[in-house]
Write a protein that holds these residues in place. Structure first.
Motif, short mmCIF file in Angstrom:
data_model
loop_
_atom_site.label_atom_id
_atom_site.label_comp_id
_atom_site.label_asym_id
_atom_site.label_seq_id
_atom_site.Cartn_x
_atom_site.Cartn_y
_atom_site.Cartn_z
N ALA A 12 28.81 42.72 33.72
CA ALA A 12 27.77 42.37 34.70
C ALA A 12 28.14 41.09 35.44
N GLY A 13 27.91 41.09 36.73
CA GLY A 13 28.17 39.90 37.54
C GLY A 13 29.65 39.61 37.67
N VAL A 14 29.98 38.36 37.98
CA VAL A 14 31.36 37.93 38.13
C VAL A 14 31.78 37.22 36.85
N THR A 15 32.90 37.67 36.27
CA THR A 15 33.42 37.05 35.05
C THR A 15 34.88 36.67 35.26
N LEU A 16 35.30 35.61 34.58
CA LEU A 16 36.70 35.21 34.55
C LEU A 16 37.11 35.13 33.10
N THR A 17 38.10 35.92 32.72
CA THR A 17 38.63 35.90 31.36
C THR A 17 39.97 35.21 31.36
N LYS A 59 46.71 44.61 26.59
CA LYS A 59 47.58 45.77 26.78
C LYS A 59 46.94 46.76 27.76
N SER A 60 45.64 46.98 27.64
CA SER A 60 44.96 47.95 28.50
C SER A 60 44.96 47.52 29.97
N PHE A 61 45.11 46.21 30.23
CA PHE A 61 45.14 45.71 31.60
C PHE A 61 46.57 45.40 32.06
N GLY A 62 47.56 45.75 31.25
CA GLY A 62 48.95 45.53 31.63
C GLY A 62 49.33 44.06 31.69
N ILE A 63 48.69 43.24 30.88
CA ILE A 63 49.00 41.81 30.88
C ILE A 63 50.27 41.58 30.08
N MET A 64 51.30 41.11 30.78
CA MET A 64 52.62 40.93 30.18
C MET A 64 53.01 39.45 30.06
N LYS A 72 36.56 39.86 37.08
CA LYS A 72 35.86 41.14 37.20
C LYS A 72 34.54 40.92 37.93
N LYS A 73 34.16 41.92 38.72
CA LYS A 73 32.85 41.90 39.36
C LYS A 73 32.17 43.21 39.02
N ASN A 74 31.02 43.08 38.33
CA ASN A 74 30.25 44.24 37.88
C ASN A 74 31.12 45.25 37.14
N GLY A 75 32.02 44.73 36.30
CA GLY A 75 32.84 45.57 35.45
C GLY A 75 34.16 46.02 36.04
N ASP A 76 34.38 45.79 37.33
CA ASP A 76 35.62 46.20 37.97
C ASP A 76 36.55 45.01 38.15
N VAL A 77 37.83 45.18 37.81
CA VAL A 77 38.80 44.11 38.02
C VAL A 77 39.04 43.93 39.51
N VAL A 78 38.84 42.70 39.99
CA VAL A 78 39.04 42.40 41.40
C VAL A 78 40.21 41.45 41.65
N ASP A 95 35.17 32.24 45.00
CA ASP A 95 34.24 32.23 46.14
C ASP A 95 34.23 33.58 46.86
N LYS A 96 35.34 34.29 46.85
CA LYS A 96 35.41 35.60 47.51
C LYS A 96 34.45 36.60 46.88
N TYR A 97 34.12 36.41 45.62
CA TYR A 97 33.31 37.38 44.88
C TYR A 97 31.89 36.91 44.57
N THR A 98 31.59 35.66 44.91
CA THR A 98 30.26 35.13 44.58
C THR A 98 29.45 34.77 45.82
#
Length: 99
Positions: A12-17, A59-64, A72-78, A95-98
Motif C-alpha cells: 500500500a502506498g509508496v514504499t522504499l526497501t 532473488k524474486s526481484f533479481g537483486i544481484m 514500490k507504489k501500491n504493490g508495483d515496483v516503480v 517525488d515522482k511517486y508521491t
C-alpha cells in the motif's frame, strides 16, 4: 522485514526497501542516508531487508548487487536503485511517486 511479511508490508502506498547486508561497506554508507530520509518523509514507508537472512525476496526481484533500493507504489515496483545514492537523489526519485 522478512521474506514472509514483505508483500503485505509493501503493498500500500509508496514504499522504499533497503536491501543490505552486514558485511557490505556501501550498505553501511547508504543506511544513514535512508534513515535521515525516513525521518523527513512521512509520505513514504521505509523498510530494510537483510539479504543474507531473507534470500527469497531479493532473488524474486533479481537483486544481484547491494545496496539496492526498491521503490514500490501500491504493490508495483516503480524503481530499482542500485548502489550508493545521496539524500537529494533519493528525494528526487521519491517525488515522482508521491506528488
Amino acid at each position: 522485514m522478512t521474506d514472509q511479511n514483505f508483500k503485505t508490508e509493501t503493498d500500500a502506498g509508496v514504499t522504499l526497501t533497503d536491501f543490505w547486508a552486514t558485511w557490505c561497506g556501501p550498505c553501511r554508507m547508504q543506511s544513514p542516508v535512508v534513515e535521515a530520509l525516513a525521518d523527513d518523509r512521512k509520505d513514504v514507508k521505509f523498510v530494510k531487508m537483510d539479504v543474507d537472512a531473507n534470500p527469497d525476496t531479493p532473488k524474486s526481484f533479481g537483486i544481484m548487487a547491494i545496496p539496492t533500493l526498491l521503490v514500490k507504489k501500491n504493490g508495483d515496483v516503480v524503481e530499482k536503485i542500485v548502489g550508493y545514492h545521496t539524500k537529494d537523489q533519493l528525494n528526487e526519485i521519491l517525488d515522482k511517486y508521491t506528488k
